[in-house]
Design a protein around this motif. Structure first.
Motif, mmCIF file in Angstrom:
data_model
loop_
_atom_site.group_PDB
_atom_site.id
_atom_site.type_symbol
_atom_site.label_atom_id
_atom_site.label_comp_id
_atom_site.label_asym_id
_atom_site.label_seq_id
_atom_site.Cartn_x
_atom_site.Cartn_y
_atom_site.Cartn_z
ATOM 1 N N MET A 1 3.629 -31.675 -22.887
ATOM 2 C CA MET A 1 2.452 -31.640 -23.759
ATOM 3 C C MET A 1 2.133 -33.061 -24.225
ATOM 4 N N TRP A 3 -0.397 -36.032 -26.087
ATOM 5 C CA TRP A 3 -1.413 -36.248 -27.104
ATOM 6 C C TRP A 3 -2.769 -36.532 -26.472
ATOM 7 N N PHE A 7 -5.123 -32.752 -29.519
ATOM 8 C CA PHE A 7 -4.146 -32.499 -30.576
ATOM 9 C C PHE A 7 -4.835 -31.839 -31.758
ATOM 10 N N ASP A 59 -1.867 -24.316 -28.832
ATOM 11 C CA ASP A 59 -0.559 -24.980 -28.803
ATOM 12 C C ASP A 59 -0.744 -26.436 -28.400
ATOM 13 N N ARG A 60 -0.950 -27.272 -29.399
ATOM 14 C CA ARG A 60 -1.182 -28.690 -29.194
ATOM 15 C C ARG A 60 -0.268 -29.484 -30.125
ATOM 16 N N PRO A 61 -0.054 -30.758 -29.838
ATOM 17 C CA PRO A 61 0.670 -31.598 -30.796
ATOM 18 C C PRO A 61 -0.040 -31.599 -32.150
ATOM 19 N N TRP A 95 8.684 -37.613 -37.899
ATOM 20 C CA TRP A 95 8.640 -36.657 -36.803
ATOM 21 C C TRP A 95 9.434 -35.411 -37.179
ATOM 22 N N ASP A 99 7.829 -36.248 -30.821
ATOM 23 C CA ASP A 99 6.709 -36.346 -29.876
ATOM 24 C C ASP A 99 5.774 -35.141 -29.921
ATOM 25 N N HIS A 100 5.947 -34.247 -30.912
ATOM 26 C CA HIS A 100 5.121 -33.043 -30.922
ATOM 27 C C HIS A 100 4.505 -32.748 -32.291
#
Length: 295
Positions: A1, A3, A7, A59-61, A95, A99-100
């Motif tokens: 996934m 960015w 996002f 379902d995105r960052p 975080w 990364d998500h």
């Protein structure tokens, strides 16, 4: 996934939350808003609350800003110190899931006896600069529950001061002896202007607040003018404090249009040019630029 594929940005405050789906082209493609601020969610409920956002927008960052990163939010994100620009915010992201899912740190000002903090407004300030809405050196007034007066230098937040003007008005409207007089919306007419002038010139705010009721009881002011006069009085006092560091020149007023309009009108009465900037547009600019820095 990734960015770069799009996002979700969330402006998560104390009483409300706003979430925006940003597509791969950088454009806003969907959004949601509700009253599920951090106080409504409470500790232990944030996993579910985040899942609700993903269920609505995909379902995105996630890049989240505001009180979600406070000690009453989901995960505390330590403040970035002044002076702070977008690179400093990106380097200090908290975080939650590497990364998500990330939380913007907010900004702190600590100099001598001065101490102040912000969460959420920094994204708007720096986003507005990055998108060319404001110059790199500017005085920014951000009206809201806790109004911010921010000094921008070279495109970074150099210093700021918070004034509890919005919260004071809400407390007066909900819990004070003036409550029944403050239910009408404030507008920029003659009563508002009279209040602004009194706030700019006077140093007797708490006494003047009581006189709002006394004047109505004695027939010296119309009941329907009380909210506008009180709003002007508080805003005038706010300006008297905020303008001390920059008595001349243009002031950028950033935030919700219904608030920036009141403050811009008051600033013009005080002899200043006022440039209004929509806070939502500035926030979206800020999260886009932050997302570019974490890709």
């Amino acid at each position: 996934m990734r960015w770069a594929d799009g996002f979700i940005a969330v402006d998560w405050g104390t009483t409300n939350r706003r979430a925006y789906l940003i597509g791969s082209d950088g454009r806003l493609s969907d959004e949601m808003e509700d009253d599920q601020g951090i106080l409504a969610v409470g500790k232990g409920g944030f996993d579910r609350a985040v899942a609700e956002i993903k269920g609505r927008l995909g379902d995105r960052p996630l890049l989240m800003a505001g009180m979600i990163g406070s000690n009453r939010g989901w995960v505390e994100a330590p403040y970035a110190p002044c002076p702070a620009g977008l690179p400093e915010l990106a380097a200090s992201l908290k975080w939650v899931v590497r990364d998500h899912i990330a939380i913007v740190p907010g900004v702190a000002y600590d100099s001598g006896d001065a101490a102040d903090v912000m969460r959420g407004e920094e994204v708007q300030m720096l986003g507005a600069f990055a998108d060319g809405m404001i110059p790199p050196d500017a005085l920014v007034c951000h009206p809201g529950t806790h109004n911010k007066w921010v000094k921008m230098e070279d495109g970074r937040i150099a210093s700021f001061r918070t004034i509890m003007t919005g919260e004071m008005f809400n407390l007066l409207r909900e819990h004070s002896i003036l409550a029944d007089l403050l239910q009408e919306p404030a507008n920029t007419g003659a009563a508002f202007e009279a209040g602004v002038r009194r706030g700019l010139e006077g140093d007797d705010l708490t006494a003047e607040l009581f006189s709002v009721r006394a004047r109505v009881l004695l027939g010296k002011r119309e009941r329907s003018d009380a909210a506008s006069y009180t709003s002007g009085l508080l805003i005038g006092t706010d300006l008297r404090i905020g303008l001390r560091s920059a008595p001349d020149g243009e002031v950028v007023v950033m935030g919700r249009p219904e608030l920036t309009g009141l403050f811009a009108a008051a600033l013009r009465l005080a002899g200043h040019e006022a440039r209004e900037v929509d806070g939502e547009a500035a926030f979206l600019a800020g999260v886009r630029h932050l997302a570019e820095l974490v890709q």
